[in-house]
Scaffold this motif. Sequence first.
Motif, mmCIF file in Angstrom:
data_model
loop_
_atom_site.group_PDB
_atom_site.id
_atom_site.type_symbol
_atom_site.label_atom_id
_atom_site.label_comp_id
_atom_site.label_asym_id
_atom_site.label_seq_id
_atom_site.Cartn_x
_atom_site.Cartn_y
_atom_site.Cartn_z
ATOM 1 N N ALA A 135 16.745 -3.971 -2.090
ATOM 2 C CA ALA A 135 15.327 -3.675 -2.293
ATOM 3 C C ALA A 135 15.033 -2.203 -2.005
ATOM 4 N N ASP B 77 16.461 -0.107 -4.900
ATOM 5 C CA ASP B 77 15.616 -0.251 -6.093
ATOM 6 C C ASP B 77 14.326 0.552 -5.953
ATOM 7 N N ASP B 78 13.696 0.482 -4.782
ATOM 8 C CA ASP B 78 12.465 1.242 -4.551
ATOM 9 C C ASP B 78 12.722 2.741 -4.621
ATOM 10 N N ASP C 1 8.369 7.115 -9.919
ATOM 11 C CA ASP C 1 6.999 7.043 -9.403
ATOM 12 C C ASP C 1 6.061 6.738 -10.562
#
Length: 111
Positions: A70, A73-74, A79
């Motif tokens: 996670a 991935d973030d 953006d």
Amino acid sequence: MFKERDEPRRIYSADTLTQVVLVQNVLTAAGIETELRNEHLGSVVGELPPISVWPELWVVDDRDLTRAKALVDDFLAPDQVEGPGWRCKRCGADNEAQFALCWNCGAAVDG
């Protein structure tokens, strides 16, 4: 049979060591132990397929794997800025919402 540690799991690979180390820094800052592999294999490109010698990042503890995925991935997600674009007051160029400065003349979004 009891194992103190699970085998590391590969979480990320890229064509440059710099990219892999950036991801490693994100995970390290989150308290996730990682292992860097293939960081010195670039010299054998040509003898082996290029992708097989890319630097790799492995998560040491399986319990961290889901959280690590996670976080990666973030970190890698582009953006996304919601909202309408804007027209530059100085030159009239159309700009997307994520830009604080005009792409054409460098003027700030607010004038």
